[in-house]
Scaffold this motif. Structure first.
Motif, mmCIF file in Angstrom:
data_model
loop_
_atom_site.group_PDB
_atom_site.id
_atom_site.type_symbol
_atom_site.label_atom_id
_atom_site.label_comp_id
_atom_site.label_asym_id
_atom_site.label_seq_id
_atom_site.Cartn_x
_atom_site.Cartn_y
_atom_site.Cartn_z
ATOM 1 N N HIS A 8 0.876 -1.166 0.000
ATOM 2 C CA HIS A 8 0.000 0.000 0.000
ATOM 3 C C HIS A 8 0.914 1.217 0.000
ATOM 4 O O HIS A 8 1.870 1.281 0.773
ATOM 5 C CB HIS A 8 -0.895 0.010 1.251
ATOM 6 N N SER A 9 0.658 2.169 -0.878
ATOM 7 C CA SER A 9 1.460 3.394 -0.872
ATOM 8 C C SER A 9 0.582 4.567 -1.260
ATOM 9 O O SER A 9 -0.429 4.407 -1.943
ATOM 10 C CB SER A 9 2.656 3.283 -1.826
ATOM 11 N N GLY A 10 0.969 5.744 -0.790
ATOM 12 C CA GLY A 10 0.178 6.919 -1.083
ATOM 13 C C GLY A 10 0.829 8.181 -0.589
ATOM 14 O O GLY A 10 2.021 8.188 -0.256
ATOM 15 N N THR A 11 0.032 9.228 -0.500
ATOM 16 C CA THR A 11 0.535 10.556 -0.193
ATOM 17 C C THR A 11 -0.328 11.225 0.870
ATOM 18 O O THR A 11 -1.560 11.143 0.828
ATOM 19 C CB THR A 11 0.510 11.427 -1.466
ATOM 20 N N SER A 12 0.336 11.921 1.773
ATOM 21 C CA SER A 12 -0.366 12.722 2.773
ATOM 22 C C SER A 12 -0.957 13.939 2.084
ATOM 23 O O SER A 12 -0.247 14.697 1.421
ATOM 24 C CB SER A 12 0.630 13.160 3.851
ATOM 25 N N GLU A 13 -2.267 14.138 2.225
ATOM 26 C CA GLU A 13 -2.916 15.313 1.645
ATOM 27 C C GLU A 13 -2.963 16.477 2.631
ATOM 28 O O GLU A 13 -3.026 17.630 2.231
ATOM 29 C CB GLU A 13 -4.310 14.966 1.150
ATOM 30 N N ARG A 23 -3.093 -2.254 -4.925
ATOM 31 C CA ARG A 23 -3.404 -2.713 -6.287
ATOM 32 C C ARG A 23 -4.110 -1.578 -7.013
ATOM 33 O O ARG A 23 -3.594 -0.471 -7.042
ATOM 34 C CB ARG A 23 -4.201 -4.017 -6.266
ATOM 35 N N GLN A 24 -5.280 -1.795 -7.583
ATOM 36 C CA GLN A 24 -5.983 -0.738 -8.320
ATOM 37 C C GLN A 24 -7.006 0.007 -7.464
ATOM 38 O O GLN A 24 -7.782 0.799 -7.975
ATOM 39 C CB GLN A 24 -6.664 -1.318 -9.574
ATOM 40 N N PHE A 25 -6.983 -0.219 -6.151
ATOM 41 C CA PHE A 25 -8.001 0.350 -5.276
ATOM 42 C C PHE A 25 -7.473 1.547 -4.496
ATOM 43 O O PHE A 25 -6.447 1.462 -3.833
ATOM 44 C CB PHE A 25 -8.513 -0.709 -4.294
#
Length: 143
Positions: A8-13, A23-25
């Protein structure tokens, strides 16, 4: 079996909102206003409880099939107790995470009570999220 790797990876907004992908979610995490958020999504500990319920659902049906149990209906309620003292103030006398998690499975089935007790024991034993919550797991956090 070979090891499966999940990520799981992402960015702090902002200070409370995180948007990531598995995945694609897309998964959005936020906090309620009482914890400084805008209540735009479930918070991290709510996702932990949801993960437990979702995993128990999959494992419950898998084990029911193995034991030839018909499940007509399955409802899962998960609740946990968490003192935010350590999170908010650094209080060293508190745990940061849940102190207790309670799960209630409401199952309608053709199975006898003894077979359902056996089913529940196997579900508890084979659920990966239950295992992660009930046992120490090596977590490495690096820069």
């Amino acid at each position: 079996m070979s090891i499966l790797q999940f990520s799981h990876s992402g960015t702090s907004e902002n200070t409370t909102k995180f948007v990531g992908e598995s995945r694609q979610f897309q998964i959005t995490i936020d906090e309620p206003p009482a914890l400084g958020g805008k209540d735009e999504a479930a918070n991290p500990v709510e996702y932990t409880l949801a993960s437990l319920a979702g995993c128990l659902n999959v494992v419950a049906h898998l084990i029911a099939k193995e034991l030839e149990i018909e499940i007509h209906s399955l409802k899962i309620n998960v609740e946990g107790d968490l003192d935010p003292g350590k999170l908010l103030t650094g209080d060293a006398t508190q745990r940061a995470g849940f102190t207790d998690i309670r799960v209630k499975l409401d199952v309608e089935s053709n199975a006898e009570p003894e077979l359902l007790r056996q089913w529940l024991a196997v579900v508890r034993d084979r659920c990966p999220v239950t295992d992660n919550l009930a046992n120490p797991t090596n977590v490495e956090i690096v820069l």
